[in-house]
Design a protein around this motif. Structure first.
Motif, PDB file in Angstrom:
ATOM      1  N   VAL A 223       0.844  -1.200   0.000  1.00 11.16           N
ATOM      2  CA  VAL A 223       0.000   0.000   0.000  1.00 11.16           C
ATOM      3  C   VAL A 223       0.879   1.251   0.000  1.00 11.16           C
ATOM      4  CG1 VAL A 223      -1.653   1.350   1.346  1.00 11.16           C
ATOM      5  CG2 VAL A 223      -1.954  -1.132   1.111  1.00 11.16           C
ATOM      6  N   GLY A 224       1.910   1.238   0.831  1.00  5.87           N
ATOM      7  CA  GLY A 224       2.784   2.402   0.942  1.00  5.87           C
ATOM      8  C   GLY A 224       3.548   2.725  -0.329  1.00  5.87           C
ATOM      9  N   CYS A 225       3.947   1.683  -1.040  1.00  5.65           N
ATOM     10  CA  CYS A 225       4.742   1.891  -2.250  1.00  5.65           C
ATOM     11  C   CYS A 225       3.888   2.090  -3.500  1.00  5.65           C
ATOM     12  CB  CYS A 225       5.680   0.698  -2.460  1.00  5.65           C
ATOM     13  SG  CYS A 225       6.921   0.492  -1.162  1.00  5.65           S
ATOM     14  N   ALA A 226       2.587   1.878  -3.396  1.00  2.27           N
ATOM     15  CA  ALA A 226       1.699   1.891  -4.558  1.00  2.27           C
ATOM     16  C   ALA A 226       1.764   3.169  -5.399  1.00  2.27           C
ATOM     17  CB  ALA A 226       0.259   1.624  -4.114  1.00  2.27           C
ATOM     18  N   PRO A 227       1.907   4.372  -4.806  1.00  5.31           N
ATOM     19  CA  PRO A 227       1.841   5.576  -5.644  1.00  5.31           C
ATOM     20  C   PRO A 227       3.167   6.047  -6.218  1.00  5.31           C
ATOM     21  CG  PRO A 227       1.930   6.230  -3.361  1.00  5.31           C
ATOM     22  CD  PRO A 227       1.945   4.719  -3.372  1.00  5.31           C
ATOM     23  N   VAL A 228       4.280   5.421  -5.849  1.00  7.81           N
ATOM     24  CA  VAL A 228       5.584   6.023  -6.125  1.00  7.81           C
ATOM     25  C   VAL A 228       5.859   6.152  -7.623  1.00  7.81           C
ATOM     26  CG1 VAL A 228       8.063   5.855  -5.764  1.00  7.81           C
ATOM     27  CG2 VAL A 228       6.502   5.208  -3.926  1.00  7.81           C
ATOM     28  N   LEU A 229       5.789   5.059  -8.373  1.00  9.60           N
ATOM     29  CA  LEU A 229       6.115   5.150  -9.793  1.00  9.60           C
ATOM     30  C   LEU A 229       5.062   5.927 -10.559  1.00  9.60           C
ATOM     31  CD1 LEU A 229       7.906   4.511 -12.161  1.00  9.60           C
ATOM     32  CD2 LEU A 229       6.757   2.304 -12.393  1.00  9.60           C
ATOM     33  N   MET A 230       3.778   5.661 -10.291  1.00  8.45           N
ATOM     34  CA  MET A 230       2.731   6.361 -11.037  1.00  8.45           C
ATOM     35  C   MET A 230       2.746   7.859 -10.746  1.00  8.45           C
ATOM     36  SD  MET A 230       1.473   4.094 -12.930  1.00  8.45           S
ATOM     37  CE  MET A 230       3.165   3.493 -12.918  1.00  8.45           C
ATOM     38  N   GLY A 231       2.982   8.210  -9.495  1.00 10.57           N
ATOM     39  CA  GLY A 231       3.107   9.624  -9.168  1.00 10.57           C
ATOM     40  C   GLY A 231       4.291  10.257  -9.883  1.00 10.57           C
ATOM     41  N   SER A 232       5.371   9.497  -9.987  1.00  7.79           N
ATOM     42  CA  SER A 232       6.550   9.993 -10.690  1.00  7.79           C
ATOM     43  C   SER A 232       6.256  10.226 -12.171  1.00  7.79           C
ATOM     44  CB  SER A 232       7.707   8.983 -10.544  1.00  7.79           C
ATOM     45  OG  SER A 232       8.066   8.816  -9.187  1.00  7.79           O
ATOM     46  N   LEU A 233       5.504   9.303 -12.781  1.00 10.22           N
ATOM     47  CA  LEU A 233       5.178   9.451 -14.196  1.00 10.22           C
ATOM     48  C   LEU A 233       4.265  10.650 -14.439  1.00 10.22           C
ATOM     49  CD1 LEU A 233       4.669   5.753 -15.391  1.00 10.22           C
ATOM     50  CD2 LEU A 233       6.754   7.113 -15.219  1.00 10.22           C
ATOM     51  N   VAL A 234       3.340  10.891 -13.522  1.00 12.21           N
ATOM     52  CA  VAL A 234       2.479  12.073 -13.646  1.00 12.21           C
ATOM     53  C   VAL A 234       3.320  13.340 -13.569  1.00 12.21           C
ATOM     54  CG1 VAL A 234       0.651  13.417 -12.526  1.00 12.21           C
ATOM     55  CG2 VAL A 234       0.400  10.942 -12.784  1.00 12.21           C
ATOM     56  N   ILE A 235       4.277  13.363 -12.647  1.00 13.37           N
ATOM     57  CA  ILE A 235       5.128  14.552 -12.486  1.00 13.37           C
ATOM     58  C   ILE A 235       5.953  14.823 -13.738  1.00 13.37           C
ATOM     59  CG2 ILE A 235       7.132  15.460 -11.242  1.00 13.37           C
ATOM     60  CD1 ILE A 235       5.966  14.089  -8.722  1.00 13.37           C
ATOM     61  N   ILE A 236       6.611  13.794 -14.275  1.00 12.78           N
ATOM     62  CA  ILE A 236       7.468  14.047 -15.444  1.00 12.78           C
ATOM     63  C   ILE A 236       6.633  14.365 -16.685  1.00 12.78           C
ATOM     64  CG2 ILE A 236       9.370  12.668 -14.538  1.00 12.78           C
ATOM     65  CD1 ILE A 236       8.633  10.471 -16.495  1.00 12.78           C
ATOM     66  N   SER A 237       5.405  13.845 -16.734  1.00 16.41           N
ATOM     67  CA  SER A 237       4.551  14.170 -17.881  1.00 16.41           C
ATOM     68  C   SER A 237       4.136  15.632 -17.863  1.00 16.41           C
ATOM     69  CB  SER A 237       3.314  13.270 -17.893  1.00 16.41           C
ATOM     70  OG  SER A 237       2.410  13.646 -16.873  1.00 16.41           O
ATOM     71  N   ARG A 238       4.123  16.248 -16.685  1.00 19.68           N
ATOM     72  CA  ARG A 238       3.724  17.651 -16.558  1.00 19.68           C
ATOM     73  C   ARG A 238       4.904  18.616 -16.657  1.00 19.68           C
ATOM     74  NH1 ARG A 238      -0.548  16.493 -11.617  1.00 19.68           N
ATOM     75  NH2 ARG A 238      -2.302  15.862 -12.959  1.00 19.68           N
ATOM     76  N   TRP A 239       6.084  18.155 -16.286  1.00 24.08           N
ATOM     77  CA  TRP A 239       7.246  19.028 -16.268  1.00 24.08           C
ATOM     78  C   TRP A 239       8.143  18.883 -17.500  1.00 24.08           C
ATOM     79  CZ3 TRP A 239       8.595  22.890 -12.926  1.00 24.08           C
ATOM     80  CH2 TRP A 239       7.878  22.975 -11.714  1.00 24.08           C
ATOM     81  N   LEU A 240       8.119  17.706 -18.140  1.00 29.37           N
ATOM     82  CA  LEU A 240       9.100  17.411 -19.185  1.00 29.37           C
ATOM     83  C   LEU A 240       8.424  17.047 -20.500  1.00 29.37           C
ATOM     84  CD1 LEU A 240      11.441  15.265 -16.898  1.00 29.37           C
ATOM     85  CD2 LEU A 240      11.669  17.703 -17.438  1.00 29.37           C
ATOM     86  N   SER A 241       9.177  17.045 -21.591  1.00 29.11           N
ATOM     87  CA  SER A 241       8.622  16.862 -22.933  1.00 29.11           C
ATOM     88  C   SER A 241       8.102  15.451 -23.157  1.00 29.11           C
ATOM     89  CB  SER A 241       9.679  17.198 -23.980  1.00 29.11           C
ATOM     90  OG  SER A 241      10.831  16.398 -23.807  1.00 29.11           O
ATOM     91  N   ALA A 242       7.021  15.342 -23.910  1.00 28.48           N
ATOM     92  CA  ALA A 242       6.362  14.052 -24.147  1.00 28.48           C
ATOM     93  C   ALA A 242       7.201  13.133 -25.019  1.00 28.48           C
ATOM     94  CB  ALA A 242       4.994  14.280 -24.794  1.00 28.48           C
ATOM     95  N   GLU A 243       7.959  13.696 -25.976  1.00 28.15           N
ATOM     96  CA  GLU A 243       8.711  12.831 -26.876  1.00 28.15           C
ATOM     97  C   GLU A 243       9.841  12.086 -26.171  1.00 28.15           C
ATOM     98  OE1 GLU A 243      10.343  17.074 -27.583  1.00 28.15           O
ATOM     99  OE2 GLU A 243       8.395  16.095 -27.289  1.00 28.15           O
ATOM    100  N   ARG A 244      10.201  12.530 -24.972  1.00 28.96           N
ATOM    101  CA  ARG A 244      11.256  11.849 -24.214  1.00 28.96           C
ATOM    102  C   ARG A 244      10.697  11.147 -22.978  1.00 28.96           C
ATOM    103  NH1 ARG A 244      16.707  14.859 -23.386  1.00 28.96           N
ATOM    104  NH2 ARG A 244      17.419  12.723 -23.786  1.00 28.96           N
ATOM    105  N   PHE A 245       9.382  10.957 -22.981  1.00 35.52           N
ATOM    106  CA  PHE A 245       8.726  10.368 -21.807  1.00 35.52           C
ATOM    107  C   PHE A 245       9.278   8.983 -21.484  1.00 35.52           C
ATOM    108  CE2 PHE A 245       5.322   7.934 -19.749  1.00 35.52           C
ATOM    109  CZ  PHE A 245       4.983   8.773 -18.698  1.00 35.52           C
ATOM    110  N   ALA A 246       9.412   8.127 -22.493  1.00 39.69           N
ATOM    111  CA  ALA A 246       9.922   6.770 -22.249  1.00 39.69           C
ATOM    112  C   ALA A 246      11.343   6.817 -21.715  1.00 39.69           C
ATOM    113  CB  ALA A 246       9.861   5.938 -23.532  1.00 39.69           C
TER     114      ALA A 246
END
Length: 418
Positions: free
Chosen positions: A110-133
């Motif tokens: 439960v504690g670790c559940a949001p870490v990666l998905m939250g990280s992906l949301v953050i980089i999708s908002r701050w950084l360019s989409a073409e380098r998302f992967a």
């Protein structure tokens, strides 16, 4: 906006540190599994459930995590829920039987559940989409240090202080990572639409989730995502240690060393596919090639007789490297969802990852338990069935995924801030 490279370094470093703790917990019982079984009298089936419980907790909480990400933002969601991992790790260190171990692993999940998905949301908002992967592969790769810590370092530390104290140390590290993350993480740039968003009613929020689940492309991508990481973690995260002990007679340190290099290969695979996503024209063909390569390696592992240690190690390392192509699927998933559904979309897609790990690790427990002898070990045939079963499952998932549309456009653009 500041130079993207500067922002990327700051964000990815911070998010990766938090992700290290999460990744350690994913793989932490593989190398110490035989020790836990001996001390607490666990069966193979019980060990499979203990190992998989972390991932089923992950899976159960992905939809709530997606809702929290969209409503409250990644910063509060990640740092708030990670506190459960701190408690769970301490509980695991004190556990005395199967039920207590399982409950503690659930809390950690439960504690670790949001870490990666939250990280992906953050980089999708701050950084360019073409380098998302690519950025995703950096977080997965650097955060993979946690998986590395769960191999040889954990084996050495377990020999020195015991596996219980290892989890006390992990609990402390998790607490420190929460503080660090809370001080650095920001949800989105100041002019981003997230800050002026309209808070949806609960009915609309759940309606968004239902709409995601009904989307045909989501369903096809979900299927392949169900088996990619689950296949890897069935071996690297749990049954690989038992295989090397039962069939090759390796001790704790020797097992830890091989699992170490397998984990390094998993991290290398994430970087490899993240880079290829930026240069290959078709993401779908790249996914298919990776899946077929994984199937071939699993069939080889399930067919060969006992070979030298270096030969089996090489095969396991190749499997770990080429089998870790999940960053491609997350990039494909990101292209499906609009900004307002981004958190819910990628978190719901991520449900497949951890549901798959739970199912495949547990399946391994029942397969190996069927062949287990009175002394608790299992013969080569048990692991052959496991490898070939995983190959067949990946093959079926690939056939279903083949009906999905190509997600990669000639030039992907970042969503505009509004």
């Amino acid at each position: 906006m500041k130079n993207e490279t500067t922002i990327a370094v700051k964000l990815i470093t911070t998010l990766s540190i938090v992700y290290v703790a999460s990744n350690f917990y994913r793989s932490s019982i593989a190398v110490i599994a035989p020790n836990m079984m001996d001390e607490l009298g666990l069966t193979h089936e019980e060990l499979g459930v203990v190992g998989g419980t972390f991932f089923i907790a992950f899976a159960i909480f992905q939809v709530p995590v997606g809702i929290f990400l969209d409503r409250y933002g990644p910063r509060k969601t990640i740092c708030g829920l990670m506190f459960f991992a701190v408690l769970g790790s301490a509980g695991f260190a004190m556990a005395s039987d199967f039920l207590e171990l399982t409950a503690a692993r659930f809390f950690i999940g439960v504690g670790c559940a949001p870490v990666l998905m939250g990280s992906l949301v953050i980089i999708s908002r701050w950084l360019s989409a073409e380098r998302f992967a690519f950025y995703t592969s950096l977080i997965v790769g650097i955060g993979g240090l946690g998986n590395i810590l769960a191999t040889t370092p954990t084996a050495i530390l377990t020999d020195m202080i015991g596996w219980r104290d290892v989890f006390w140390v992990a609990s402390l590290f998790s607490a420190v990572s929460i503080i660090f993350g809370y001080l650095i993480i920001k949800d989105a740039p100041a002019d981003h639409a997230f800050h002026s968003r309209k808070v949806e009613s609960m009915k609309d929020t759940l309606g968004g989730v239902i709409g995601i689940i009904r989307d045909r492309q989501f369903q096809l991508v979900f299927t392949i995502n169900l088996v990619i990481y689950g296949t890897i973690m069935s071996i690297v995260g749990l049954w690989g240690g038992n295989f090397l002990r039962d069939v090759y007679g390796l001790d704790l340190t020797a097992r830890g060393n091989i699992l170490f290099w397998m984990t390094v290969a998993v991290i290398g695979g994430a970087f490899f596919y993240g880079y290829l996503d930026g240069v290959c024209k078709s993401r779908k063909k790249l996914v298919a090639t990776a899946a077929i390569t994984t199937i071939i390696l699993l069939v080889i592992l399930g067919s060969i007789p006992v070979v030298s240690v270096w030969q089996i190690s090489a095969l396991l390392i190749l499997f770990s490297f080429f089998g870790n192509y999940g960053v491609l699927i997350m990039s494909q998933g990101r292209s499906i969802f609009p900004e307002r559904l981004l958190g819910r979309g990628i978190a719901t897609l991520n449900t497949a990852v951890f549901l798959g790990v739970f199912l495949l690790q547990s399946m391994g427990g029942f397969i190996i338990g069927t062949f287990a002898t009175e002394d608790g070990t299992a013969p080569l045939e048990a692991y052959r069935v496991l490898y070939l079963s995983l190959a067949a499952i990946v093959g079926v998932a690939l056939l279903i995924y083949s009906r999905s549309k190509e997600s990669k456009t000639p030039k992907e653009k970042a969503p505009e801030a509004a």
